[in-house]
Scaffold this motif. Structure first.
Motif, PDB file in Angstrom:
ATOM      1  N   ALA A  87     -87.657  -5.147 -28.622  1.00  0.00           N
ATOM      2  CA  ALA A  87     -88.219  -4.829 -27.301  1.00  0.00           C
ATOM      3  C   ALA A  87     -89.086  -3.586 -27.413  1.00  0.00           C
ATOM      4  CB  ALA A  87     -87.103  -4.572 -26.286  1.00  0.00           C
ATOM      5  N   ASP A  88     -90.057  -3.496 -26.521  1.00  0.00           N
ATOM      6  CA  ASP A  88     -90.838  -2.271 -26.341  1.00  0.00           C
ATOM      7  C   ASP A  88     -89.983  -1.325 -25.504  1.00  0.00           C
ATOM      8  OD1 ASP A  88     -92.567  -0.263 -25.561  1.00  0.00           O
ATOM      9  OD2 ASP A  88     -94.210  -1.624 -25.047  1.00  0.00           O
ATOM     10  N   LEU A  89     -89.685  -0.142 -26.038  1.00  0.00           N
ATOM     11  CA  LEU A  89     -88.788   0.785 -25.322  1.00  0.00           C
ATOM     12  C   LEU A  89     -89.310   1.145 -23.935  1.00  0.00           C
ATOM     13  CD1 LEU A  89     -87.915   3.138 -28.298  1.00  0.00           C
ATOM     14  CD2 LEU A  89     -86.296   1.683 -27.062  1.00  0.00           C
ATOM     15  N   ALA A  90     -90.619   1.168 -23.767  1.00  0.00           N
ATOM     16  CA  ALA A  90     -91.179   1.526 -22.458  1.00  0.00           C
ATOM     17  C   ALA A  90     -90.902   0.450 -21.416  1.00  0.00           C
ATOM     18  CB  ALA A  90     -92.677   1.773 -22.579  1.00  0.00           C
ATOM     19  N   GLN A  91     -90.510  -0.739 -21.895  1.00  0.00           N
ATOM     20  CA  GLN A  91     -90.200  -1.839 -20.968  1.00  0.00           C
ATOM     21  C   GLN A  91     -88.748  -2.281 -21.103  1.00  0.00           C
ATOM     22  OE1 GLN A  91     -93.142  -4.947 -21.507  1.00  0.00           O
ATOM     23  NE2 GLN A  91     -94.724  -3.413 -21.793  1.00  0.00           N
ATOM     24  N   LEU A  92     -87.926  -1.420 -21.689  1.00  0.00           N
ATOM     25  CA  LEU A  92     -86.534  -1.802 -21.940  1.00  0.00           C
ATOM     26  C   LEU A  92     -85.792  -2.039 -20.621  1.00  0.00           C
ATOM     27  CD1 LEU A  92     -84.332  -2.046 -24.167  1.00  0.00           C
ATOM     28  CD2 LEU A  92     -83.728   0.321 -23.634  1.00  0.00           C
ATOM     29  N   ARG A  93     -85.132  -3.167 -20.530  1.00  0.00           N
ATOM     30  CA  ARG A  93     -84.285  -3.458 -19.359  1.00  0.00           C
ATOM     31  C   ARG A  93     -82.962  -3.992 -19.891  1.00  0.00           C
ATOM     32  NH1 ARG A  93     -87.967  -1.168 -17.841  1.00  0.00           N
ATOM     33  NH2 ARG A  93     -89.668  -1.755 -16.451  1.00  0.00           N
ATOM     34  N   LEU A  94     -81.899  -3.198 -19.802  1.00  0.00           N
ATOM     35  CA  LEU A  94     -80.587  -3.689 -20.207  1.00  0.00           C
ATOM     36  C   LEU A  94     -80.029  -4.557 -19.089  1.00  0.00           C
ATOM     37  CD1 LEU A  94     -79.034  -0.501 -21.878  1.00  0.00           C
ATOM     38  CD2 LEU A  94     -80.277  -2.387 -22.957  1.00  0.00           C
ATOM     39  N   HIS A 115     -95.173   8.377 -22.099  1.00  0.00           N
ATOM     40  CA  HIS A 115     -93.823   8.941 -22.094  1.00  0.00           C
ATOM     41  C   HIS A 115     -93.178   8.878 -20.709  1.00  0.00           C
ATOM     42  CE1 HIS A 115     -93.911  11.333 -26.143  1.00  0.00           C
ATOM     43  NE2 HIS A 115     -93.901  10.030 -26.296  1.00  0.00           N
ATOM     44  N   ASP A 116     -93.977   8.860 -19.645  1.00  0.00           N
ATOM     45  CA  ASP A 116     -93.372   8.704 -18.309  1.00  0.00           C
ATOM     46  C   ASP A 116     -92.674   7.346 -18.207  1.00  0.00           C
ATOM     47  OD1 ASP A 116     -94.153  11.204 -17.262  1.00  0.00           O
ATOM     48  OD2 ASP A 116     -96.173  10.441 -16.916  1.00  0.00           O
ATOM     49  N   ALA A 117     -93.348   6.304 -18.678  1.00  0.00           N
ATOM     50  CA  ALA A 117     -92.741   4.965 -18.649  1.00  0.00           C
ATOM     51  C   ALA A 117     -91.521   4.908 -19.563  1.00  0.00           C
ATOM     52  CB  ALA A 117     -93.774   3.917 -19.066  1.00  0.00           C
ATOM     53  N   LEU A 118     -91.632   5.526 -20.739  1.00  0.00           N
ATOM     54  CA  LEU A 118     -90.503   5.547 -21.687  1.00  0.00           C
ATOM     55  C   LEU A 118     -89.288   6.235 -21.060  1.00  0.00           C
ATOM     56  CD1 LEU A 118     -89.190   5.344 -24.531  1.00  0.00           C
ATOM     57  CD2 LEU A 118     -90.333   7.509 -25.080  1.00  0.00           C
ATOM     58  N   LEU A 122     -85.566   4.759 -20.197  1.00  0.00           N
ATOM     59  CA  LEU A 122     -84.356   5.297 -20.823  1.00  0.00           C
ATOM     60  C   LEU A 122     -83.379   5.813 -19.769  1.00  0.00           C
ATOM     61  CD1 LEU A 122     -85.840   7.133 -23.946  1.00  0.00           C
ATOM     62  CD2 LEU A 122     -84.809   4.852 -23.814  1.00  0.00           C
ATOM     63  N   ALA A 123     -83.912   6.442 -18.713  1.00  0.00           N
ATOM     64  CA  ALA A 123     -83.034   6.932 -17.634  1.00  0.00           C
ATOM     65  C   ALA A 123     -82.287   5.767 -16.989  1.00  0.00           C
ATOM     66  CB  ALA A 123     -83.861   7.702 -16.602  1.00  0.00           C
ATOM     67  N   ALA A 124     -82.968   4.639 -16.827  1.00  0.00           N
ATOM     68  CA  ALA A 124     -82.324   3.465 -16.219  1.00  0.00           C
ATOM     69  C   ALA A 124     -81.267   2.874 -17.150  1.00  0.00           C
ATOM     70  CB  ALA A 124     -83.381   2.410 -15.895  1.00  0.00           C
ATOM     71  N   ALA A 125     -81.446   3.060 -18.466  1.00  0.00           N
ATOM     72  CA  ALA A 125     -80.506   2.477 -19.439  1.00  0.00           C
ATOM     73  C   ALA A 125     -79.262   3.339 -19.646  1.00  0.00           C
ATOM     74  CB  ALA A 125     -81.215   2.279 -20.780  1.00  0.00           C
ATOM     75  N   LEU A 126     -79.316   4.616 -19.218  1.00  0.00           N
ATOM     76  CA  LEU A 126     -78.257   5.591 -19.521  1.00  0.00           C
ATOM     77  C   LEU A 126     -77.378   5.808 -18.284  1.00  0.00           C
ATOM     78  CD1 LEU A 126     -77.201   7.676 -21.619  1.00  0.00           C
ATOM     79  CD2 LEU A 126     -78.940   9.281 -20.740  1.00  0.00           C
ATOM     80  N   ARG A 127     -76.068   5.825 -18.473  1.00  0.00           N
ATOM     81  CA  ARG A 127     -75.182   6.051 -17.321  1.00  0.00           C
ATOM     82  C   ARG A 127     -75.316   7.499 -16.844  1.00  0.00           C
ATOM     83  NH1 ARG A 127     -71.296   9.468 -18.679  1.00  0.00           N
ATOM     84  NH2 ARG A 127     -70.257   9.329 -20.703  1.00  0.00           N
ATOM     85  N   ALA A 128     -75.002   7.740 -15.578  1.00  0.00           N
ATOM     86  CA  ALA A 128     -75.060   9.102 -15.031  1.00  0.00           C
ATOM     87  C   ALA A 128     -74.164  10.009 -15.865  1.00  0.00           C
ATOM     88  CB  ALA A 128     -74.623   9.093 -13.575  1.00  0.00           C
ATOM     89  N   THR A 177     -92.926  17.805 -22.076  1.00  0.00           N
ATOM     90  CA  THR A 177     -91.825  16.837 -22.238  1.00  0.00           C
ATOM     91  C   THR A 177     -90.656  17.204 -21.325  1.00  0.00           C
ATOM     92  OG1 THR A 177     -92.536  16.423 -24.501  1.00  0.00           O
ATOM     93  CG2 THR A 177     -90.294  15.757 -23.940  1.00  0.00           C
ATOM     94  N   GLU A 178     -90.355  18.513 -21.226  1.00  0.00           N
ATOM     95  CA  GLU A 178     -89.277  18.929 -20.311  1.00  0.00           C
ATOM     96  C   GLU A 178     -89.602  18.506 -18.880  1.00  0.00           C
ATOM     97  OE1 GLU A 178     -87.620  22.817 -22.773  1.00  0.00           O
ATOM     98  OE2 GLU A 178     -88.451  23.098 -20.778  1.00  0.00           O
ATOM     99  N   ALA A 179     -90.846  18.730 -18.464  1.00  0.00           N
ATOM    100  CA  ALA A 179     -91.236  18.385 -17.086  1.00  0.00           C
ATOM    101  C   ALA A 179     -91.127  16.868 -16.865  1.00  0.00           C
ATOM    102  CB  ALA A 179     -92.664  18.864 -16.822  1.00  0.00           C
ATOM    103  N   ARG A 180     -91.567  16.097 -17.845  1.00  0.00           N
ATOM    104  CA  ARG A 180     -91.508  14.634 -17.708  1.00  0.00           C
ATOM    105  C   ARG A 180     -90.062  14.142 -17.637  1.00  0.00           C
ATOM    106  NH1 ARG A 180     -96.413  13.667 -21.775  1.00  0.00           N
ATOM    107  NH2 ARG A 180     -97.959  13.125 -20.205  1.00  0.00           N
ATOM    108  N   LEU A 181     -89.205  14.736 -18.458  1.00  0.00           N
ATOM    109  CA  LEU A 181     -87.801  14.307 -18.461  1.00  0.00           C
ATOM    110  C   LEU A 181     -87.134  14.636 -17.125  1.00  0.00           C
ATOM    111  CD1 LEU A 181     -86.913  15.297 -22.113  1.00  0.00           C
ATOM    112  CD2 LEU A 181     -86.673  13.007 -21.151  1.00  0.00           C
ATOM    113  N   ARG A 182     -87.424  15.817 -16.580  1.00  0.00           N
ATOM    114  CA  ARG A 182     -86.827  16.175 -15.272  1.00  0.00           C
ATOM    115  C   ARG A 182     -87.323  15.214 -14.202  1.00  0.00           C
ATOM    116  NH1 ARG A 182     -87.920  21.668 -16.868  1.00  0.00           N
ATOM    117  NH2 ARG A 182     -86.031  22.429 -17.884  1.00  0.00           N
TER     118      ARG A 182
END
Ligand SMILES: C[S@@+](CC[C@H](N)C(=O)[O-])C[C@H]1O[C@@H](n2cnc3c(N)ncnc32)[C@H](O)[C@@H]1O
Length: 253
Positions: A87-94, A115-118, A122-128, A177-182
């Motif tokens: 899969a393309d990580l930017a389009q990853l859907r678990l 990186h915004d899409a990535l 990743l945020a959607a794939a990771l539990r809170a 990168t910090e700003a994008r991750l936040r």
């Protein structure tokens, strides 16, 4: 997946000692109890995934890579029961209910242009509350290698192939990168650059497989050998490659 290229996975598996060495500290920063489910984002040929699996005796890994050759090689490396997905990580859907406890990634994020899409994927794939530990090429990464490659192309009358070339790497800086991750929903974010000079054991094969794949794709088969010869002449037989890594640790808010 238009921008994603395939890799020579067997060659990568052989020459990727430097990436395995880089991965050690990235793994150490991911505190694991051993029973988690961890996403290996950009697993490559599975050499580093194997080290991650050793830390998860009661856990499991979901290993994802865009390259069919890498996915096949990782399945071979990790065995039939391994969960390796193309899969393309930017389009990853678990799948619903499949969110992972942690994310690990080594030497991959700079291959993704958005990186915004990535980070959203990743945020959607990771539990809170789940943690992420990453290293990839950062601002200034292998700038000397790429300058030498363009000079070498001119040396062997191939300079026109790279005129106006929109280079495929995304070597981001720590602040952006910090700003994008936040913005993507991560907290406790820390990003920093680290110089990591590398002298590969097989410099020509290493450059061909790891650093200069996108250059070589722009050349005809009969031009590739003389381009690599010219790069080696520029860099010398035992080159010191000027790697600069971007380290990332973060928690899903
Ligand atoms: C240098 S390798 C690193 C592999 C492995 N993590 C390691 O440390 O050896 C980079 C990997 O990123 C993968 N990659 C590049 N773009 C990708 C994308 N958009 N989605 C998923 N994987 C991608 C490539 O196929 C390749 O396997």
């Amino acid at each position: 997946m238009g921008l994603v290229r395939d890799w020579n996975a067997d060659a990568y598996h052989r020459v990727s000692g430097p990436q395995v060495a880089m991965a050690a500290a990235v793994l150490d920063r991911l505190e694991l109890h051993g029973d988690e489910t961890v996403l290996d984002a950009g697993c490559g040929s599975g050499r580093v995934t194997r080290l991650l699996l050793e830390r998860l005796p009661q856990g499991r890994v979901i290993a994802v890579d865009a390259s069919p050759d890498m996915v096949a090689r990782a399945r071979e490396e990790l065995g039939g029961d391994a969960d390796v997905r193309q899969a393309d990580l930017a389009q990853l859907r678990l799948a619903p209910g499949e969110q992972v406890d942690a994310i690990f990634s080594n030497a991959t994020f700079h291959w993704l242009p958005d990186h915004d899409a990535l980070f959203a994927a990743l945020a959607a794939a990771l539990r809170a509350g789940g943690r992420m530990s990453v290293q990839c090429g950062g601002e200034g990464n292998v700038a000397g290698v790429h300058a030498a490659a363009l000079q070498a192309a001119a040396d062997c009358a191939l300079g026109d192939r790279f005129a106006g070339w929109p280079r495929p790497w995304n070597f981001a800086g720590p602040e952006q990168t910090e700003a994008r991750l936040r913005a993507a929903g991560f907290a406790d974010v820390r990003c920093w650059l680290q110089a990591w000079p590398v002298t590969p054991d097989e410099p020509r094969a290493y450059l061909e497989t790891v650093c200069l794949g996108p250059h070589l794709e722009r050349l005809a088969d009969d031009e590739r050998g003389r381009f690599l010869d010219a790069v080696m002449a520029r860099l010398g037989e035992r080159p010191l490659l000027d790697y600069v890594r971007l380290n990332v640790v973060a928690r899903r808010g």
